[in-house]
Structure formats: C-alpha cells, structure tokens
Design a protein around this motif. Structure first.
Motif, PDB file in Angstrom:
ATOM      1  N   THR A  37       0.904  -0.862   0.125  1.00 18.42           N
ATOM      2  CA  THR A  37       0.058   0.122  -0.128  1.00 18.42           C
ATOM      3  C   THR A  37       0.732   1.296  -0.187  1.00 18.42           C
ATOM      4  N   THR A  38       0.185   2.512  -0.258  1.00 17.85           N
ATOM      5  CA  THR A  38       0.998   3.546  -0.194  1.00 17.85           C
ATOM      6  C   THR A  38       0.412   4.522   1.055  1.00 17.85           C
ATOM      7  N   ASP A  39       1.498   4.762   2.056  1.00 14.47           N
ATOM      8  CA  ASP A  39       1.205   5.548   3.036  1.00 14.47           C
ATOM      9  C   ASP A  39       0.957   7.166   2.458  1.00 14.47           C
ATOM     10  N   LEU A  40       0.079   7.712   2.331  1.00 15.94           N
ATOM     11  CA  LEU A  40      -0.285   9.034   1.937  1.00 15.94           C
ATOM     12  C   LEU A  40       0.388   9.960   2.687  1.00 15.94           C
ATOM     13  N   ASP A  41       0.424   9.952   3.964  1.00 14.31           N
ATOM     14  CA  ASP A  41       1.069  10.983   4.599  1.00 14.31           C
ATOM     15  C   ASP A  41       2.351  11.132   4.465  1.00 14.31           C
ATOM     16  N   ALA A  42       2.991   9.914   4.607  1.00 17.16           N
ATOM     17  CA  ALA A  42       4.565   9.781   4.442  1.00 17.16           C
ATOM     18  C   ALA A  42       5.272   9.727   2.924  1.00 17.16           C
TER      19      ALA A  42
END
Length: 117
Positions: A37-42
């Motif tokens: 997944t992609t951590d949008l915050d980081a």
C-alpha cells in the motif's frame, strides 16, 4: 470520490476468520503473502507481511488484514483512502493508505507451463 463501503462489504464476505487461519497455516510452512500500500501521509510504499498478521489470530488482526486489502484496491482519487490504526509506544494515530502502485511499478513474472505456452 467513491466510498470504499461496497468494497468493504465484499472483502468482509470473503476474508473470514477461516481464510485468515489458512493464510496463517501457510505462513507457518514458510510461504509468503505480501501486499503493498502507499502511506499517503509519509508518501512511501509499505509492504505488509499478511502471513505474520494472520498468524496473530486475533479479531484485530482480521480487521487489519481486511483494511490492508481494501487499501491495496483503493485507487487514489477514485476511491477514498483507508485509515489504518498505528501504535508506536504509547502513541496512537492513523495513517491514510491507498493502492501500493501509486508511485511504484509492480513487476509481474509469468512462468510458462510445462510443455506449452
């Protein structure tokens, strides 16, 4: 932006405690199941060890397993991100996750069948 609620219902129907037990059993044999997944915050890709999560065998593990699957299918801008609970020490927060291919290319390797194409 579309809600992930219909996807959540579909995942809940098929990702059951029994399925989690099967994934945990295969994990114990050394098989790996990883989802990105992609951590949008980081702004970074996260690779989840789904077998290790399944091996926990708790209701929280089932929820996390489902949330990761939903996040991995959440196309940025089309489907709402999934909030995943994170605990670091005594601090609790949530990260927004979407499809792991947001910034990364996924490589697919095909293995030909014996005696044919």
């Amino acid at each position: 932006m579309a809600s992930s609620a219909p996807l959540r219902q579909l995942v809940a129907r098929y990702v059951t405690p029994e399925l989690l037990a099967n994934v945990a059993r295969e994990h114990a044999k050394g098989r790996a199941l990883q989802i990105a997944t992609t951590d949008l915050d980081a702004g970074r890709q996260v690779t989840w060890d789904m077998g290790a999560i399944a091996a926990r065998g708790t209701p929280e593990a089932l929820d996390l397993f489902r949330n990761i699957m939903i996040a991995s299918m959440s196309i940025p801008g089309a489907v709402s991100p999934v909030f995943i609970d994170v605990n670091v020490g005594s601090n609790h927060y949530q990260e927004m996750h979407v499809d792991g291919g947001r910034d990364y290319t996924v490589v697919r390797v095909s293995v030909p069948r014996a005696g044919g194409t």
